[in-house]
Enzyme design. Structure first.
Site, PDB file in Angstrom:
ATOM      1  N   LYS A 176       0.766  -1.126   0.068  1.00  0.00           N
ATOM      2  CA  LYS A 176      -0.009   0.110   0.049  1.00  0.00           C
ATOM      3  C   LYS A 176       0.778   1.374   0.062  1.00  0.00           C
ATOM      4  O   LYS A 176       1.403   1.834   1.022  1.00  0.00           O
ATOM      5  CB  LYS A 176      -0.958   0.020   1.105  1.00  0.00           C
ATOM      6  CG  LYS A 176      -1.821   1.130   1.201  1.00  0.00           C
ATOM      7  CD  LYS A 176      -2.464   1.867   2.235  1.00  0.00           C
ATOM      8  CE  LYS A 176      -1.559   2.950   2.952  1.00  0.00           C
ATOM      9  NZ  LYS A 176      -1.677   4.105   2.041  1.00  0.00           N
ATOM     10  N   THR A 233       1.916   7.147  13.315  1.00  0.00           N
ATOM     11  CA  THR A 233       1.290   5.887  12.525  1.00  0.00           C
ATOM     12  C   THR A 233       2.008   4.776  13.019  1.00  0.00           C
ATOM     13  O   THR A 233       1.324   3.632  13.227  1.00  0.00           O
ATOM     14  CB  THR A 233       1.584   6.152  10.949  1.00  0.00           C
ATOM     15  OG1 THR A 233       1.052   7.476  10.894  1.00  0.00           O
ATOM     16  CG2 THR A 233       0.642   5.194  10.297  1.00  0.00           C
ATOM     17  N   GLY A 234       3.006   4.710  13.204  1.00  0.00           N
ATOM     18  CA  GLY A 234       4.037   3.565  13.676  1.00  0.00           C
ATOM     19  C   GLY A 234       3.566   2.957  14.814  1.00  0.00           C
ATOM     20  O   GLY A 234       3.360   1.663  15.139  1.00  0.00           O
ATOM     21  N   GLU A 251      10.177   1.355  10.177  1.00  0.00           N
ATOM     22  CA  GLU A 251      11.146   2.716   9.539  1.00  0.00           C
ATOM     23  C   GLU A 251      10.628   4.089   9.874  1.00  0.00           C
ATOM     24  O   GLU A 251       9.654   4.332   9.077  1.00  0.00           O
ATOM     25  CB  GLU A 251      11.800   2.343   8.134  1.00  0.00           C
ATOM     26  CG  GLU A 251      12.092   1.303   7.872  1.00  0.00           C
ATOM     27  CD  GLU A 251      13.889   1.356   8.520  1.00  0.00           C
ATOM     28  OE1 GLU A 251      14.319   2.249   8.766  1.00  0.00           O
ATOM     29  OE2 GLU A 251      14.317   0.048   8.176  1.00  0.00           O
ATOM     30  N   CYS A 285      13.877  11.388   5.762  1.00  0.00           N
ATOM     31  CA  CYS A 285      13.893  10.794   7.143  1.00  0.00           C
ATOM     32  C   CYS A 285      15.296  11.309   7.826  1.00  0.00           C
ATOM     33  O   CYS A 285      15.128  11.369   9.009  1.00  0.00           O
ATOM     34  CB  CYS A 285      13.496   9.623   7.209  1.00  0.00           C
ATOM     35  SG  CYS A 285      14.640   8.463   6.269  1.00  0.00           S
ATOM     36  N   GLU A 386      10.126  16.384  14.341  1.00  0.00           N
ATOM     37  CA  GLU A 386      10.543  16.417  13.144  1.00  0.00           C
ATOM     38  C   GLU A 386       9.767  17.297  12.300  1.00  0.00           C
ATOM     39  O   GLU A 386       8.370  16.966  12.173  1.00  0.00           O
ATOM     40  CB  GLU A 386      10.210  15.110  12.805  1.00  0.00           C
ATOM     41  CG  GLU A 386      10.863  14.799  11.112  1.00  0.00           C
ATOM     42  CD  GLU A 386      10.317  13.206  10.700  1.00  0.00           C
ATOM     43  OE1 GLU A 386       9.193  12.804  10.981  1.00  0.00           O
ATOM     44  OE2 GLU A 386      11.126  12.696  10.070  1.00  0.00           O
TER      45      GLU A 386
HETATM   46  N1  LIG Z   1      13.164   5.520   8.440  1.00  0.00           N
HETATM   47  C1  LIG Z   1      13.193   5.810   7.150  1.00  0.00           C
HETATM   48  O1  LIG Z   1      13.889   5.133   6.525  1.00  0.00           O
HETATM   49  C2  LIG Z   1      12.164   6.567   6.644  1.00  0.00           C
HETATM   50  C3  LIG Z   1      12.065   6.694   5.401  1.00  0.00           C
HETATM   51  C4  LIG Z   1      11.068   7.662   4.766  1.00  0.00           C
HETATM   52  C5  LIG Z   1      10.258   8.243   5.302  1.00  0.00           C
HETATM   53  N2  LIG Z   1      10.319   8.070   6.737  1.00  0.00           N
HETATM   54  C6  LIG Z   1       9.282   9.060   7.595  1.00  0.00           C
HETATM   55  O2  LIG Z   1       8.057   9.005   7.063  1.00  0.00           O
HETATM   56  C7  LIG Z   1       7.517  10.207   7.506  1.00  0.00           C
HETATM   57  C8  LIG Z   1       6.694  10.975   6.629  1.00  0.00           C
HETATM   58  O3  LIG Z   1       5.690  10.149   5.677  1.00  0.00           O
HETATM   59  P1  LIG Z   1       4.379  10.023   5.601  1.00  0.00           P
HETATM   60  O4  LIG Z   1       3.685  11.478   6.101  1.00  0.00           O
HETATM   61  O5  LIG Z   1       3.623   9.355   4.336  1.00  0.00           O
HETATM   62  O6  LIG Z   1       3.882   9.130   6.941  1.00  0.00           O
HETATM   63  P2  LIG Z   1       2.591   8.756   7.590  1.00  0.00           P
HETATM   64  O7  LIG Z   1       2.928   7.877   8.726  1.00  0.00           O
HETATM   65  O8  LIG Z   1       1.603   9.706   7.716  1.00  0.00           O
HETATM   66  O9  LIG Z   1       2.157   7.676   6.161  1.00  0.00           O
HETATM   67  C9  LIG Z   1       3.167   6.472   5.854  1.00  0.00           C
HETATM   68  C10 LIG Z   1       1.981   5.491   5.150  1.00  0.00           C
HETATM   69  O10 LIG Z   1       1.062   5.098   6.320  1.00  0.00           O
HETATM   70  C11 LIG Z   1       0.007   5.056   5.991  1.00  0.00           C
HETATM   71  N3  LIG Z   1      -1.088   5.320   7.244  1.00  0.00           N
HETATM   72  C12 LIG Z   1      -1.625   6.396   7.691  1.00  0.00           C
HETATM   73  N4  LIG Z   1      -2.324   6.036   8.846  1.00  0.00           N
HETATM   74  C13 LIG Z   1      -2.153   4.784   8.772  1.00  0.00           C
HETATM   75  C14 LIG Z   1      -2.745   3.611   9.793  1.00  0.00           C
HETATM   76  N5  LIG Z   1      -3.573   3.992  10.972  1.00  0.00           N
HETATM   77  N6  LIG Z   1      -2.699   2.420   9.580  1.00  0.00           N
HETATM   78  C15 LIG Z   1      -1.660   1.980   8.360  1.00  0.00           C
HETATM   79  N7  LIG Z   1      -1.166   2.785   7.864  1.00  0.00           N
HETATM   80  C16 LIG Z   1      -1.474   4.165   8.004  1.00  0.00           C
HETATM   81  C17 LIG Z   1      -0.408   6.212   5.014  1.00  0.00           C
HETATM   82  O11 LIG Z   1      -1.337   6.086   4.059  1.00  0.00           O
HETATM   83  C18 LIG Z   1       0.967   5.812   4.336  1.00  0.00           C
HETATM   84  O12 LIG Z   1       0.932   4.909   3.310  1.00  0.00           O
HETATM   85  C19 LIG Z   1       8.408  11.068   8.541  1.00  0.00           C
HETATM   86  O13 LIG Z   1       8.213  10.884   9.590  1.00  0.00           O
HETATM   87  C20 LIG Z   1       9.639  10.311   7.743  1.00  0.00           C
HETATM   88  O14 LIG Z   1      11.001  10.426   8.775  1.00  0.00           O
HETATM   89  C21 LIG Z   1      11.141   7.348   7.469  1.00  0.00           C
HETATM   90  C1  LIG Z   2      15.912   6.413   3.649  1.00  0.00           C
HETATM   91  N1  LIG Z   2      16.040   7.702   2.836  1.00  0.00           N
HETATM   92  C2  LIG Z   2      17.310   8.410   3.148  1.00  0.00           C
HETATM   93  C3  LIG Z   2      16.085   7.086   1.558  1.00  0.00           C
HETATM   94  C4  LIG Z   2      14.780   8.561   2.912  1.00  0.00           C
HETATM   95  C5  LIG Z   2      14.356   8.807   4.099  1.00  0.00           C
HETATM   96  O1  LIG Z   2      13.445   9.628   4.200  1.00  0.00           O
END
Ligand SMILES: NC(=O)c1ccc[n+]([C@@H]2O[C@H](COP(=O)([O-])OP(=O)(O)OC[C@H]3O[C@@H](n4cnc5c(N)ncnc54)[C@H](O)[C@@H]3O)[C@@H](O)[C@H]2O)c1
Ligand SMILES: C[N+](C)(C)CC=O
Length: 490
Positions: A176, A233-234, A251, A285, A386
Site C-alpha cells: 500500500k 502511525t508507527g 522505519e 527521514c 521532526e
Molecule cells: N526511517 C526511514 O527510513 C524513513 C524513510 C522515509 C520516511 N520516513 C518517515 O516517514 C514520515 C513521512 O511520511 P508520511 O507523512 O507519509 O508518514 P505517515 O505515517 O503519515 O504515512 C505513511 C504511510 O502510512 C499510511 N498510514 C497512515 N495511517 C495509517 C494507519 N492508521 N494504519 C496503517 N497505515 C497508515 C499512509 O497512508 C502512508 O501510506 C516521516 O516521519 C519520515 O521521517 C522514514
Molecule cells: C531512507 N531515505 C534516506 C532514502 C529516505 C528517507 O526519507
C-alpha cells in the site's frame, strides 16, 4: 495529462470495489496528473485473500531461489529500461527534481539487483550437534503474507526496499503506497507483471492509511507488516499488529544531529550541511536538521550557510537549474509553517527564511523558503520534533562531550554525522552516538549493501543489507536423529 490507473489484485488490474477514485496532484502547480482507485477495507481483504492463497499454495515459496532471483533481476532490468519515464513520473508526483529522481531510479534498480544476487546465497547452516549420530541444521523460510506500507517522500525507493527482499525470499505481499504518491509504485507493478511474478504473489491496493493500511495491520491473515512512515502511525500499526503477533518492521522518523567541529574542512562542511538538509526540500527521514556547531566557528559557519541559502533557486523539478522543489501538499506546508511559528515563539532566532516565497511563479506550488534558526536549545520543540521540511536549527557546543550529549538528546535515533579532521575524535564520537547510521565527514549516504534503520523511537528492525532480507524469513531448526531408539523413561 491525467493518467487513469488501477490496483493490481490476484494478477488482475481492477478498480476499487466501491468505484471511488482519488485525484493525484502535482505539488508544483496543483494540476491533476492522475486518477486512481480509492480502495478500502474490502479491497485490502481481497488482496490479502489472494496473497494468502498464493502463499499457502506453496508454488512461489518452493520455486528454486535461483529462479526467484532471476525474476527479481528482471525487474531491475525493466526499471533500468524505463528509468527516464519512472524518474519523470516520480518528479511529477513528488515535486523533487528529475535529476534527483534519476538517482533514485538507479538506487532502486541497484536494490533489486542486490537482492536478486542474495536470493540463492543462504543455503542454511549445519550445526555441530552435541548429540551423537544426529544432524542439526538451520534453514530460513519465508514469513508468509507480508503487508507493506510506504510514505510519500521516496515513494518507489522505500517500496523497493520492501518488495525486492520479500520476493527474493518467497513471500507473498500486499503493497500500500502513500495515497498521495502512488504513481511509480503502480508502474513497477506493471513491470513485475512483465517480469512474470505469478498472480497473487504481489498485490497492490491503493487507498488511505486509516482504511487499507489499518486493515493490513490488523488482519489475521497477514504474517508480517513492514512500515515506513511517521512515528504516530508507527505506534498505531504496532498496536494493531499485536492482534496476531505479526512480525514487525518499522522505519520511522528522525531528528538527525550533524556535529561540526572547528577542525573540519570548512567549505566542505558548509556545503554538505546544506545538502544534508535541503535536498528534496528537507523531506528526508535522515535530513541533518539539527546542526551542532563548535562555538569558535559558529558565527562564521552560520554566515556562510545563510549566504548560500539566499541564492537557492526554487522552482519546477523539471527545470535544470532548480535546486529545491515544493513541499508535497498544502497540509504539509501548513505543518511546516506551524513548526516555524513555534520556533519563533520559543525564542529561536530566524537567520533566514521563515515564510513562503513571494515569487509570483511559485504561488501555485506548495513552496517554503529554506529556513535557518539560530540560538536554539534542546528544550525547544523545533529542536525535538521532526518538521520534515527545509528547516535547520543550530545549537552551539564547546566540548566534545557536550556535542555528543546534545546529539543524543532526542527520542529519535535514525542517523547522525560528525565533521572533523581528527579521526580518533570522530571515532570516539560516533561510538557514543545512539543512531542506526552515523557518518564521518559525509551525510545522507546509503547503499543496498549496508543496513538502514533506527535506534530508539526511530524504529524496529533493519532494511537493506543482509539484515534487510533476514526480516522476511523465519528461522527453523531441523534436528534429525540417525539412530532413534526407545528412551524407556515411562
Ligand atoms: N526511517 C526511514 O527510513 C524513513 C524513510 C522515509 C520516511 N520516513 C518517515 O516517514 C514520515 C513521512 O511520511 P508520511 O507523512 O507519509 O508518514 P505517515 O505515517 O503519515 O504515512 C505513511 C504511510 O502510512 C499510511 N498510514 C497512515 N495511517 C495509517 C494507519 N492508521 N494504519 C496503517 N497505515 C497508515 C499512509 O497512508 C502512508 O501510506 C516521516 O516521519 C519520515 O521521517 C522514514
Ligand atoms: C531512507 N531515505 C534516506 C532514502 C529516505 C528517507 O526519507
Amino acid at each position: 495529462m491525467n493518467l487513469k490507473l488501477k490496483q493490481y489484485i490476484n494478477g488482475v488490474w481492477v478498480e476499487a470495489n466501491s468505484g471511488n477514485t482519488r485525484d493525484i496532484i502535482n505539488p508544483f502547480n496543483q494540476e491533476i496528473i492522475a486518477t486512481v482507485p480509492e480502495g478500502d477495507e474490502s479491497d485490502a481483504k481481497a488482496a490479502i485473500a489472494a496473497a494468502r492463497a498464493a502463499f499457502d499454495g506453496g508454488e512461489w515459496s518452493s520455486t528454486p531461489a535461483t529462479e526467484r532471483g532471476a525474476i527479481v533481476r528482471k525487474i531491475a532490468e525493466l526499471i533500468e529500461r524505463d528509468r527516464e519515464e519512472l524518474a519523470r513520473l516520480e518528479s511529477l508526483d513528488t515535486g523533487k527534481t528529475v535529476e534527483e529522481s534519476r538517482g533514485d531510479m538507479d538506487d532502486i534498480a541497484g536494490v533489486f539487483r542486490y537482492y536478486a544476487e542474495l536470493a540463492d546465497k543462504d543455503g542454511g547452516e549445519l550445526i555441530d550437534s552435541p548429540v551423537p549420530n544426529s544432524i542439526s541444521r538451520v534453514v530460513r523460510e519465508p514469513v508468509g503474507v507480508c503487508g507493506q506500507i510506504t510514505p510519500w517522500n521516496y515513494p518507489l525507493l522505500q517500496a523497493s526496499w520492501k518488495l525486492a527482499p520479500a520476493l527474493a525470499t518467497g513471500n507473498t505481499l500486499i503493497m500500500k503506497p502513500s495515497e498521495i504518491t502512488p504513481l511509480t509504485t503502480i508502474k513497477v507493478f506493471e513491470l513485475m507483471e512483465e517480469a512474470l511474478v505469478p498472480a497473487g504473489v504481489a498485490n497492490l491496493v491503493l487507498g488511505s492509511g486509516t482504511t487499507v493500511g489499518a486493515e493490513l495491520s490488523r488482519n489475521m491473515d497477514v504474517d508480517l507488516i513492514s512500515f515506513t512512515g511517521g512515528i504516530v502511525t508507527g505506534k498505531k500499526i504496532m498496536q494493531a499488529a499485536s492482534i496476531n503477533v505479526k512480525k514487525l518492521a518499522l522505519e520511522l522518523g528522525g531528528k538527525n544531529p550533524n556535529i561540526i567541529f572547528a577542525d573540519a574542512d570548512f567549505e566542505t562542511a558548509v556545503d554538505q550541511a546544506l545538502n544534508g538538509v535541503f535536498f528534496h526540500a528537507g523531506q528526508i527521514c535522515s535530513a541533518g536538521t539539527r546542526l551542532i556547531v563548535e562555538e569558535s566557528i559558529h558565527d562564521k559557519f552560520v554566515d556562510a550557510l545563510v549566504e548560500r541559502v539566499k541564492k537557492f533557486k526554487l522552482g519546477s523539478g523539471f527545470d535544470e537549474d532548480t535546486q529545491m522543489g515544493p513541499l508535497i501538499s498544502a497540509d504539509h506546508l501548513a505543518k511546516v509553517e506551524k513548526y516555524v511559528a513555534a520556533g519563533v515563539n520559543e525564542g529561536a532566532t530566524l537567520a533566514v527564511g521563515g515564510s513562503r516565497p513571494e515569487d509570483p511563479e511559485l504561488q501555485k506550488g506548495f513552496f517554503y523558503l529554506p529556513t535557518i534558526f539560530t540560538d536554539c536549545t534542546t528544550d525547544m520543540s523545533v529542536v525535538q520534533e521532526e518538521a520534515f521540511g527545509p528547516v535547520i536549527t543550530v545549537e552551539k557546543f564547546t566540548s566534545e562531550e557536550e556535542a555528543v550529549k546534545l546529539a543524543n538528546d532526542s527520542i529519535y535515533g535514525l542517523a547522525g554525522g560528525v565533521w572533523t579532521n581528527d579521526i580518533v575524535k570522530a571515532e570516539r564520537c560516533v561510538r557514543k552516538m545512539r543512531m542506526g547510521t552515523v557518518w564521518i565527514n559525509d551525510f545522507n549516504l546509503y547503499f543496498p549493501h549496508a543496513p538502514w534503520g533506527g535506534f530508539k523511537q526511530s524504529g524496529i528492525g533493519r532494511e537493506l543489507g543482509k539484515l534487510g532480507i533476514e526480516e522476511y524469513t523465519e528461522t527453523k531448526h531441523i534436528f534429525q536423529n540417525l539412530t532413534p531408539e526407545p528412551i524407556s523413561w515411562f
